[in-house]
Design a protein around this motif. Structure first.
Motif, PDB file in Angstrom:
ATOM      1  N   LEU A   1       3.972   3.321   9.151  1.00 43.89           N
ATOM      2  CA  LEU A   1       2.669   2.764   9.506  1.00 43.89           C
ATOM      3  C   LEU A   1       2.052   3.587  10.639  1.00 43.89           C
ATOM      4  O   LEU A   1       0.862   3.929  10.596  1.00 43.89           O
ATOM      5  N   ALA A   2       2.851   3.924  11.625  1.00 45.80           N
ATOM      6  CA  ALA A   2       2.369   4.750  12.736  1.00 45.80           C
ATOM      7  C   ALA A   2       1.983   6.143  12.248  1.00 45.80           C
ATOM      8  O   ALA A   2       0.979   6.708  12.695  1.00 45.80           O
ATOM      9  N   SER A   3       2.756   6.687  11.331  1.00 45.03           N
ATOM     10  CA  SER A   3       2.433   7.993  10.773  1.00 45.03           C
ATOM     11  C   SER A   3       1.106   7.941  10.017  1.00 45.03           C
ATOM     12  O   SER A   3       0.268   8.835  10.148  1.00 45.03           O
TER      13      SER A   3
ATOM     14  N   PHE B   1      -5.977   4.495   5.930  1.00 49.20           N
ATOM     15  CA  PHE B   1      -4.881   3.929   6.717  1.00 49.20           C
ATOM     16  C   PHE B   1      -4.339   2.657   6.074  1.00 49.20           C
ATOM     17  O   PHE B   1      -3.127   2.484   5.933  1.00 49.20           O
ATOM     18  N   ALA B   2      -5.226   1.777   5.676  1.00 45.98           N
ATOM     19  CA  ALA B   2      -4.797   0.512   5.078  1.00 45.98           C
ATOM     20  C   ALA B   2      -4.027   0.740   3.780  1.00 45.98           C
ATOM     21  O   ALA B   2      -2.996   0.091   3.531  1.00 45.98           O
ATOM     22  N   ILE B   3      -4.482   1.659   2.963  1.00 46.55           N
ATOM     23  CA  ILE B   3      -3.781   1.955   1.710  1.00 46.55           C
ATOM     24  C   ILE B   3      -2.379   2.476   1.987  1.00 46.55           C
ATOM     25  O   ILE B   3      -1.398   2.016   1.390  1.00 46.55           O
TER      26      ILE B   3
ATOM     27  N   ALA C   1       3.559   1.760   2.668  1.00 41.58           N
ATOM     28  CA  ALA C   1       4.724   1.681   3.553  1.00 41.58           C
ATOM     29  C   ALA C   1       5.454   0.350   3.379  1.00 41.58           C
ATOM     30  O   ALA C   1       6.685   0.304   3.332  1.00 41.58           O
ATOM     31  N   GLY C   2       4.694  -0.730   3.266  1.00 43.87           N
ATOM     32  CA  GLY C   2       5.300  -2.045   3.066  1.00 43.87           C
ATOM     33  C   GLY C   2       5.991  -2.155   1.724  1.00 43.87           C
ATOM     34  O   GLY C   2       7.110  -2.685   1.635  1.00 43.87           O
TER      35      GLY C   2
ATOM     36  N   LEU D   1      11.868   8.847   6.368  1.00 41.13           N
ATOM     37  CA  LEU D   1      11.461   9.714   5.243  1.00 41.13           C
ATOM     38  C   LEU D   1      10.053   9.368   4.770  1.00 41.13           C
ATOM     39  O   LEU D   1       9.252  10.262   4.465  1.00 41.13           O
ATOM     40  N   ASN D   2       9.763   8.093   4.714  1.00 43.04           N
ATOM     41  CA  ASN D   2       8.443   7.634   4.316  1.00 43.04           C
ATOM     42  C   ASN D   2       7.394   8.141   5.308  1.00 43.04           C
ATOM     43  O   ASN D   2       6.331   8.647   4.914  1.00 43.04           O
TER      44      ASN D   2
END
Length: 131
Positions: A60-62, A73-75, A80-81, A124-125
């Motif tokens: 999320l930070a990345s 960002f939201a996508i 990430a989730g 990794l993500n």
């Protein structure tokens, strides 16, 4: 300056919303009740949960640092989730079918393994989101 502050607030608020949504989805997917277990002092539940949170927040930070817009960002935050929830599903389905029961019982070793896998996948993500 005020424009930058407004942008910060918007992105930060979106990140917090994504974090709360992730937590709700993650807790809905796992068969055990993290909140109750953690309130009861279950270290295994806290360990596994913290691993999942870190595994989510790293990408999320990345995404936040590398996004080109709030929608972008939201996508990537949603992606990430999804990756982190899939990590739980894969670990439980293919590697440790009784992990939820072990966490409920307070067995720390499987929870540490899950936390380690969650953080590793998150790293990794996050690295994959540096485009």
């Amino acid at each position: 300056m005020l424009e930058a502050l407004a942008s910060f607030a918007l992105y930060f608020a979106t990140a917090i919303v994504l974090l709360f949504v992730f937590q709700a989805v993650y807790m809905a997917v796992t068969p055990h009740r993290e909140t109750e277990l953690i309130k009861g002092g279950n270290v295994a539940a806290a360990t596994a949960y913290i691993g999942a949170l870190i595994g989510f927040v790293l990408p999320l930070a990345s995404a936040l640092a590398n996004s080109v817009s709030l929608v972008d960002f939201a996508i990537w935050g949603v992606i990430a989730g999804v990756v982190q929830v899939l990590t739980w599903v894969v670990v439980r389905t293919f590697f440790y079918k009784n992990i939820s029961e072990s966490i409920v019982a307070g067995t720390l070793a499987p929870a540490l393994k899950l936390a380690g896998v969650s953080v590793s996948v998150g790293i990794l993500n996050a690295a994959s989101m540096t485009y």
